[in-house]
Design a protein around this motif. Structure first.
Motif, PDB file in Angstrom:
ATOM      1  N   UNK A 134      33.553  45.548  37.877  1.00 18.12           N
ATOM      2  CA  UNK A 134      34.149  44.902  39.041  1.00 18.12           C
ATOM      3  C   UNK A 134      33.425  43.614  39.436  1.00 18.12           C
ATOM      4  N   UNK A 135      32.279  43.332  38.808  1.00 19.65           N
ATOM      5  CA  UNK A 135      31.641  42.031  39.018  1.00 19.65           C
ATOM      6  C   UNK A 135      32.525  40.900  38.510  1.00 19.65           C
ATOM      7  N   UNK A 136      33.521  41.265  37.700  1.00 19.15           N
ATOM      8  CA  UNK A 136      34.449  40.249  37.203  1.00 19.15           C
ATOM      9  C   UNK A 136      35.162  39.514  38.322  1.00 19.15           C
ATOM     10  N   UNK A 137      35.274  40.138  39.490  1.00 21.41           N
ATOM     11  CA  UNK A 137      35.940  39.478  40.613  1.00 21.41           C
ATOM     12  C   UNK A 137      35.133  38.285  41.140  1.00 21.41           C
ATOM     13  N   UNK A 138      33.853  38.207  40.769  1.00 31.76           N
ATOM     14  CA  UNK A 138      33.072  37.029  41.147  1.00 31.76           C
ATOM     15  C   UNK A 138      33.613  35.767  40.482  1.00 31.76           C
TER      16      UNK A 138
END
Length: 399
Positions: free
Chosen positions: A42-46
């Motif tokens: 979910x760090x991909x949302x950065x």
């Protein structure tokens, strides 16, 4: 020509230093804290600002900061903000204030992606068509060198001097990279852009999306970046699971492998003008997709450092050549008059694929394992190359 390349190298290096540091350090830190692969994904949302930056690219094309030039002014503004937020992160206790760190990371990606809009537009106008192969090699190489500094050098420094001094050092390096753009005198267009705002905002998007074969091309960008981001995201927690330390991962992926990316990008920059951007993309993309399957080696349990170094160098080098060809093809499709919009829209599509792949990769890896994740990654890249072959013109070898 040399002055152009130095300027572009400095700009593309600076924007990748903090974002690469954050995106490489935090997943390893989270894994060491026994956080799940789903949470890491979910760090991909950065990366969301990079995917949505096309929404504010018309403002950068339309407006300028008085006294600083057009794109040059925006670059200086966003670069200073990026330095300030990175410097501020130095004084955050990441164990006690992790949520604040995430907010600051998001701001860093926002300022970096906005600086990239202006830098890409400047590059489109700065480079002649025959200079774009080498220019995009410098772009790719600059990004990679920034990744070496942020994802390799600072990652190793983190083990030596700690969080605060590592972030302060990184801020000073980014401040130094401002020197070439401060010395550069931009040639500002005298053409008036005082047309109806709503028409001037939407019309460039309509014009770009109305071009022949542009929708299949955007789908190619989506698929290709999905494949590359899926593999590059999951290799870091995988290496952490294999017992490698932050310094080990920083040296392997952040310095050695990224150095190989710079060399291969420069080689690609020499080859691309000879083969053409589309033919180069097909050739390099095919090789890169197949090479990505080498990540299955550590996924099945191999932890020998020489083998892991060989795998990471091979994958990164071939992916870099394909990425350089992709950038060159994207620049060929950008109109100098709407450079910020045309190029940024293509970049945004890439990052949309990257975000989706990053989030999904965590779920896939946690349920089916790392190896199957890398197989899907290679398959997505191969599919993008197949689409290029299907839609390119056999007479002109263009897409």
């Amino acid at each position: 020509m040399l002055a152009k390349l130095i300027l572009l190298a400095a700009l593309y290096t600076s924007q990748f230093i903090p974002t690469t540091f954050f995106i490489q350090t935090v997943p390893v830190f989270m894994r060491q804290q026994n956080m799940s692969l789903d949470a890491i994904g979910f760090l991909g949302f950065l990366i969301l600002p990079s995917a949505l930056k096309f929404l504010w690219s018309p403002f950068i094309d339309r407006y300028r900061i008085r006294g600083l030039g057009h794109y040059r002014g925006w670059i200086i503004c966003f670069q200073v903000l990026l330095v300030l937020v990175t410097f501020g992160c130095a004084f955050i206790n990441i164990r006690e204030n992790f949520n604040i760190l995430i907010i600051c990371m998001f701001l860093a990606f926002l300022f970096s992606s906005s600086q990239d809009i202006a830098t890409d537009a400047l590059a489109v106008n700065l480079l002649e068509p025959q200079e774009r192969g080498l220019g995009n090699a410098i772009q790719s190489g600059g990004n990679i060198f920034g990744a070496i500094v942020g994802g390799g050098g600072v990652l190793i420094l983190l083990d030596r001097v700690g969080w605060r001094y590592s972030l302060i050092f990184m801020s000073l390096v980014m401040l130094f990279t401002l020197v070439p753009v401060l010395l550069y005198q931009e040639q500002v267009s005298t053409k008036s852009k005082k047309t109806n705002f709503f028409r001037s905002y939407f019309q460039p998007f309509v014009n770009f999306l109305s071009r022949p074969k542009i929708l299949p091309w955007l789908f190619v960008l989506l698929l290709y970046m999905s494949g590359e981001m899926m593999s590059s995201t999951m290799i870091r927690p995988l290496l952490s699971d294999r017992g490698l330390s932050l310094s080990d991962i920083g040296l392997m992926l952040g310095i050695v492998s990224y150095s190989a990316r710079i060399v291969s990008a420069l080689i690609a920059g020499i080859i691309i003008p000879q083969l053409g951007s589309v033919r180069s993309l097909i050739l390099f993309g095919l090789i890169a997709a197949i090479t990505t399957l080498l990540y299955i080696v550590p996924a099945v349990g191999v932890s020998s450092l020489p083998i892991l170094y060989g795998v990471s160098i091979a994958v990164n080098a071939t992916q870099s050549m394909a990425y350089t060809a992709l950038l060159s093809a994207m620049m060929d499709k950008s109109n100098p008059e709407t450079a910020a919009i045309d190029y940024t829209l293509q970049v945004s599509i890439m990052y949309i694929g990257g975000i989706a792949a990053t989030v999904v990769s965590g779920a896939i890896a946690s349920t089916t394992g790392y190896a199957f994740t890398f197989i899907i990654s290679a398959a997505l890249s191969l599919l993008s190359i197949l689409l290029i072959k299907m839609f390119r013109s056999p007479q002109t070898l263009t897409f």
